[in-house]
Design a protein around this motif. Structure first.
Motif, PDB file in Angstrom:
ATOM      1  N   LYS A  56       4.502  -6.254  12.185  1.00 39.24           N
ATOM      2  CA  LYS A  56       5.492  -4.870  12.247  1.00 39.24           C
ATOM      3  C   LYS A  56       5.147  -4.178  11.350  1.00 39.24           C
ATOM      4  O   LYS A  56       5.360  -2.897  11.267  1.00 39.24           O
ATOM      5  N   GLU A  57       5.007  -4.811  10.008  1.00 39.25           N
ATOM      6  CA  GLU A  57       5.074  -3.901   8.907  1.00 39.25           C
ATOM      7  C   GLU A  57       3.475  -3.217   8.690  1.00 39.25           C
ATOM      8  O   GLU A  57       3.817  -2.087   8.191  1.00 39.25           O
ATOM      9  N   ILE A  58       2.707  -3.827   9.069  1.00 35.17           N
ATOM     10  CA  ILE A  58       1.333  -3.244   9.172  1.00 35.17           C
ATOM     11  C   ILE A  58       1.221  -2.121  10.062  1.00 35.17           C
ATOM     12  O   ILE A  58       0.788  -0.975  10.044  1.00 35.17           O
ATOM     13  N   ALA A  59       1.967  -2.276  11.415  1.00 34.25           N
ATOM     14  CA  ALA A  59       2.164  -1.170  12.064  1.00 34.25           C
ATOM     15  C   ALA A  59       2.848  -0.089  11.587  1.00 34.25           C
ATOM     16  O   ALA A  59       2.480   1.230  11.741  1.00 34.25           O
ATOM     17  N   ARG A  60       4.021  -0.336  10.890  1.00 31.34           N
ATOM     18  CA  ARG A  60       4.813   0.764  10.503  1.00 31.34           C
ATOM     19  C   ARG A  60       3.944   1.414   9.141  1.00 31.34           C
ATOM     20  O   ARG A  60       4.101   2.629   9.245  1.00 31.34           O
ATOM     21  N   CYS A  61       3.195   0.997   8.565  1.00 28.93           N
ATOM     22  CA  CYS A  61       2.313   1.511   7.547  1.00 28.93           C
ATOM     23  C   CYS A  61       1.329   2.357   8.079  1.00 28.93           C
ATOM     24  O   CYS A  61       0.874   3.644   7.788  1.00 28.93           O
ATOM     25  N   ARG A  62       0.755   1.896   9.203  1.00 29.62           N
ATOM     26  CA  ARG A  62      -0.133   2.982  10.075  1.00 29.62           C
ATOM     27  C   ARG A  62       0.591   4.090  10.568  1.00 29.62           C
ATOM     28  O   ARG A  62      -0.326   5.064  11.014  1.00 29.62           O
ATOM     29  N   ASP A  63       1.870   4.036  11.031  1.00 32.60           N
ATOM     30  CA  ASP A  63       2.392   5.198  11.328  1.00 32.60           C
ATOM     31  C   ASP A  63       2.684   6.229  10.293  1.00 32.60           C
ATOM     32  O   ASP A  63       2.845   7.299  10.490  1.00 32.60           O
ATOM     33  N   LEU A  64       2.467   5.616   9.106  1.00 35.52           N
ATOM     34  CA  LEU A  64       2.964   6.679   7.766  1.00 35.52           C
ATOM     35  C   LEU A  64       1.331   7.047   7.057  1.00 35.52           C
ATOM     36  O   LEU A  64       1.360   7.945   6.381  1.00 35.52           O
ATOM     37  N   THR A  65       0.367   6.401   7.757  1.00 34.49           N
ATOM     38  CA  THR A  65      -0.860   6.936   7.111  1.00 34.49           C
ATOM     39  C   THR A  65      -2.342   6.661   7.970  1.00 34.49           C
ATOM     40  O   THR A  65      -2.106   5.310   8.851  1.00 34.49           O
ATOM     41  N   ASP A  66      -3.234   7.385   7.801  1.00 38.26           N
ATOM     42  CA  ASP A  66      -4.489   6.934   8.461  1.00 38.26           C
ATOM     43  C   ASP A  66      -5.457   6.808   7.371  1.00 38.26           C
ATOM     44  O   ASP A  66      -6.512   6.537   7.969  1.00 38.26           O
ATOM     45  N   LYS A  67      -5.111   6.344   6.327  1.00 39.53           N
ATOM     46  CA  LYS A  67      -6.053   5.951   5.109  1.00 39.53           C
ATOM     47  C   LYS A  67      -6.112   4.714   4.940  1.00 39.53           C
ATOM     48  O   LYS A  67      -5.144   3.667   5.432  1.00 39.53           O
ATOM     49  N   PRO A  68      -7.101   3.891   4.507  1.00 46.66           N
ATOM     50  CA  PRO A  68      -7.306   2.489   4.341  1.00 46.66           C
ATOM     51  C   PRO A  68      -6.330   2.057   3.367  1.00 46.66           C
ATOM     52  O   PRO A  68      -5.755   2.556   2.509  1.00 46.66           O
ATOM     53  N   PHE A  69      -5.732   0.739   3.709  1.00 44.53           N
ATOM     54  CA  PHE A  69      -4.793  -0.101   2.876  1.00 44.53           C
ATOM     55  C   PHE A  69      -5.175  -1.606   3.343  1.00 44.53           C
ATOM     56  O   PHE A  69      -5.916  -1.709   4.092  1.00 44.53           O
ATOM     57  N   GLY A  70      -4.651  -2.407   2.469  1.00 49.48           N
ATOM     58  CA  GLY A  70      -5.045  -3.715   2.414  1.00 49.48           C
ATOM     59  C   GLY A  70      -3.694  -4.330   2.638  1.00 49.48           C
ATOM     60  O   GLY A  70      -2.501  -3.968   2.441  1.00 49.48           O
ATOM     61  N   VAL A  71      -3.720  -5.915   2.478  1.00 52.14           N
ATOM     62  CA  VAL A  71      -2.525  -6.736   2.519  1.00 52.14           C
ATOM     63  C   VAL A  71      -2.913  -7.747   1.352  1.00 52.14           C
ATOM     64  O   VAL A  71      -3.955  -8.142   1.415  1.00 52.14           O
ATOM     65  N   ASN A  72      -1.853  -8.175   0.538  1.00 55.62           N
ATOM     66  CA  ASN A  72      -1.984  -9.049  -0.441  1.00 55.62           C
ATOM     67  C   ASN A  72      -1.805 -10.562   0.390  1.00 55.62           C
ATOM     68  O   ASN A  72      -0.364 -10.619   1.038  1.00 55.62           O
ATOM     69  N   LEU A  73      -2.288 -11.699   0.152  1.00 52.51           N
ATOM     70  CA  LEU A  73      -1.889 -12.857   0.390  1.00 52.51           C
ATOM     71  C   LEU A  73      -1.942 -13.675  -0.541  1.00 52.51           C
ATOM     72  O   LEU A  73      -3.349 -14.012  -1.107  1.00 52.51           O
ATOM     73  N   THR A  74      -0.839 -14.246  -1.386  1.00 51.06           N
ATOM     74  CA  THR A  74      -0.972 -15.225  -2.338  1.00 51.06           C
ATOM     75  C   THR A  74      -0.680 -16.506  -2.121  1.00 51.06           C
ATOM     76  O   THR A  74       0.423 -16.826  -1.385  1.00 51.06           O
ATOM     77  N   ILE A  75      -1.321 -17.415  -2.622  1.00 52.51           N
ATOM     78  CA  ILE A  75      -1.271 -18.956  -2.132  1.00 52.51           C
ATOM     79  C   ILE A  75      -0.887 -19.527  -3.474  1.00 52.51           C
ATOM     80  O   ILE A  75      -1.511 -19.647  -4.310  1.00 52.51           O
ATOM     81  N   LEU A  76       0.584 -19.943  -3.310  1.00 47.99           N
ATOM     82  CA  LEU A  76       1.260 -20.842  -4.334  1.00 47.99           C
ATOM     83  C   LEU A  76       1.903 -22.195  -4.098  1.00 47.99           C
ATOM     84  O   LEU A  76       2.116 -22.468  -3.050  1.00 47.99           O
ATOM     85  N   PRO A  77       1.735 -23.241  -4.946  1.00 42.26           N
ATOM     86  CA  PRO A  77       2.257 -24.376  -4.603  1.00 42.26           C
ATOM     87  C   PRO A  77       3.662 -24.509  -4.331  1.00 42.26           C
ATOM     88  O   PRO A  77       4.454 -23.399  -4.811  1.00 42.26           O
ATOM     89  N   ALA A  78       3.824 -25.035  -3.201  1.00 44.18           N
ATOM     90  CA  ALA A  78       5.598 -25.011  -2.672  1.00 44.18           C
ATOM     91  C   ALA A  78       5.989 -26.275  -1.818  1.00 44.18           C
ATOM     92  O   ALA A  78       4.753 -26.811  -1.459  1.00 44.18           O
ATOM     93  N   ILE A  79       7.137 -26.624  -2.202  1.00 37.62           N
ATOM     94  CA  ILE A  79       7.643 -27.829  -1.483  1.00 37.62           C
ATOM     95  C   ILE A  79       7.476 -27.598   0.193  1.00 37.62           C
ATOM     96  O   ILE A  79       6.965 -28.644   0.867  1.00 37.62           O
ATOM     97  N   THR A  80       7.590 -26.437   0.701  1.00 38.30           N
ATOM     98  CA  THR A  80       7.415 -26.253   2.091  1.00 38.30           C
ATOM     99  C   THR A  80       6.823 -24.791   2.124  1.00 38.30           C
ATOM    100  O   THR A  80       7.232 -24.017   2.281  1.00 38.30           O
ATOM    101  N   PRO A  81       5.360 -24.861   2.251  1.00 42.91           N
ATOM    102  CA  PRO A  81       4.443 -23.955   2.193  1.00 42.91           C
ATOM    103  C   PRO A  81       4.481 -23.107   3.213  1.00 42.91           C
ATOM    104  O   PRO A  81       4.968 -23.471   4.427  1.00 42.91           O
ATOM    105  N   PRO A  82       4.458 -21.694   3.208  1.00 45.25           N
ATOM    106  CA  PRO A  82       4.503 -20.864   4.249  1.00 45.25           C
ATOM    107  C   PRO A  82       3.317 -20.936   5.247  1.00 45.25           C
ATOM    108  O   PRO A  82       2.385 -21.552   4.905  1.00 45.25           O
ATOM    109  N   PRO A  83       3.512 -20.589   6.654  1.00 44.53           N
ATOM    110  CA  PRO A  83       2.258 -20.807   7.191  1.00 44.53           C
ATOM    111  C   PRO A  83       1.281 -19.892   6.997  1.00 44.53           C
ATOM    112  O   PRO A  83       0.933 -18.952   7.890  1.00 44.53           O
ATOM    113  N   TYR A  84       0.474 -20.222   5.991  1.00 42.47           N
ATOM    114  CA  TYR A  84      -0.768 -19.352   5.632  1.00 42.47           C
ATOM    115  C   TYR A  84      -1.596 -19.087   6.689  1.00 42.47           C
ATOM    116  O   TYR A  84      -2.111 -17.664   6.703  1.00 42.47           O
ATOM    117  N   ALA A  85      -2.031 -19.962   7.472  1.00 44.54           N
ATOM    118  CA  ALA A  85      -2.992 -19.691   8.508  1.00 44.54           C
ATOM    119  C   ALA A  85      -2.307 -18.697   9.540  1.00 44.54           C
ATOM    120  O   ALA A  85      -3.261 -17.771   9.855  1.00 44.54           O
TER     121      ALA A  85
END
Length: 324
Positions: free
Chosen positions: A55-84
């Protein structure tokens, strides 16, 4: 206009990146950076779920037609986020640039490259940058000791780290840590980088989605107003100097363990700082470069100023120093 290997490879107008920042890298800031001709990054883990990231990517596309990227930071965690699942959300959303950070990017490269996604990996050492290059990333962001967030454990400042990386690497290099203006951009290019990454400087803009009192605090602070927390744990992070970060440093220096400071460094408290504007509520990231920041411009005004002044510096000041 400044053209570099980075602008050519990543398809942006200016050699300036707004890298991932937890709680800050949201659509309104990223779109403003993109519309200014630089490269902005949505911070994936700021979004509670992969579905929210879509949804956030879609919101960004509503605000620009220029290139943008996404940061994905992988850090140690007791309960890791669903990175895949976050990776899949990025790919299925059609994002073509990803900034990876926090760990060896092999798994990220293996997932993103077959999908046609360019990978810019953030490193704090030349040895890690060389490994990332070997794994097939398209560029590296090399973080000097001055940076906000995690500067690594080697304590090598950008003035040494950037040219060392330039000597060793063949892929585009983004210099990170201590950059806020045209002088930094020109210096980075002279040192062999192909562009700069700015975090704290973009935090302190009108479109940045944090409280105005935090922005005011940045403009008033000096380069000495940060703390290095978690040093005894060899997980160093540079954050704003306040009563909370100083207490964390004191407890760990006295032999304390992470459990002794867990509550003090809770991410929810840091998020409150940005939302409520009380800079003493918790730990929040900021770089030494705050000593060079004294205004809160629009993103477009900031990028235009940096690029135009960089051109003037190169043509006028430096050009006039060359005899004959």
């Amino acid at each position: 206009m400044l053209r570099t290997r980075f602008t050519e490879e990543f398809g942006v107008e200016h050699p300036i990146v707004q890298g991932g920042m937890q709680w800050v890298g949201r659509a309104e800031l990223v779109a403003a950076v993109a519309n200014a001709g630089a490269l902005g990054m949505i911070t994936a883990l700021t979004q509670p779920t992969p579905e929210d990231l879509v949804k956030e990517i879609a919101r960004c596309r509503d605000l620009t037609d220029k290139p943008f990227g996404v940061n994905l930071t992988i850090l140690p965690a007791i309960t890791p986020p669903p990175y895949a699942e976050y990776r899949q959300a990025i790919i299925e959303s059609g994002v073509t640039i990803v900034e990876t950070a926090g760990s060896n990017p092999a798994e990220q490269v293996a997932a993103f490259k077959p999908a046609g996604v360019k990978v810019l990996h953030k490193c704090t050492s030349v040895r890690h940058a060389l490994k990332a290059q070997q794994l097939g990333v398209d560029g590296v962001s090399i973080d000097g000791f001055e940076c906000a967030g995690h500067p690594g454990e080697d304590d090598i400042p950008g003035l040494v780290l950037i040219p060392r990386a330039a000597d060793e690497l063949t892929i585009p290099i983004i210099a990170s840590g201590g950059f806020a203006d045209a002088r930094g951009l020109v210096a980075a290019l002279a040192l062999g980088a192909d562009g700069v990454n700015m975090g704290t400087r973009f935090m302190c803009t009108q479109e940045s989605p944090i409280h105005d009192d935090v922005k005011k605090r940045i403009t008033e602070a000096g380069e000495r107003d940060t703390e290095l927390i978690f040093r005894p744990l060899r997980n160093t992070a540079r954050v704003a100097s306040n009563s909370v970060s100083r207490e964390v440093v004191a407890k760990l220096d006295d032999g304390g363990a992470f459990e002794d400071v867990r509550e003090l460094v809770a991410g929810a408290r840091g998020r409150q700082v940005y939302e409520e504007g009380d800079t003493e509520l918790g730990i929040w990231s900021v770089g030494m470069v705050q000593g060079l920041i004294n205004d809160v411009p629009t993103v477009g005004g900031l990028v235009d100023r940096i690029v135009s002044e960089a051109g003037e510096l190169i043509r006028d000041r430096l050009g006039k120093l060359v005899a004959g």
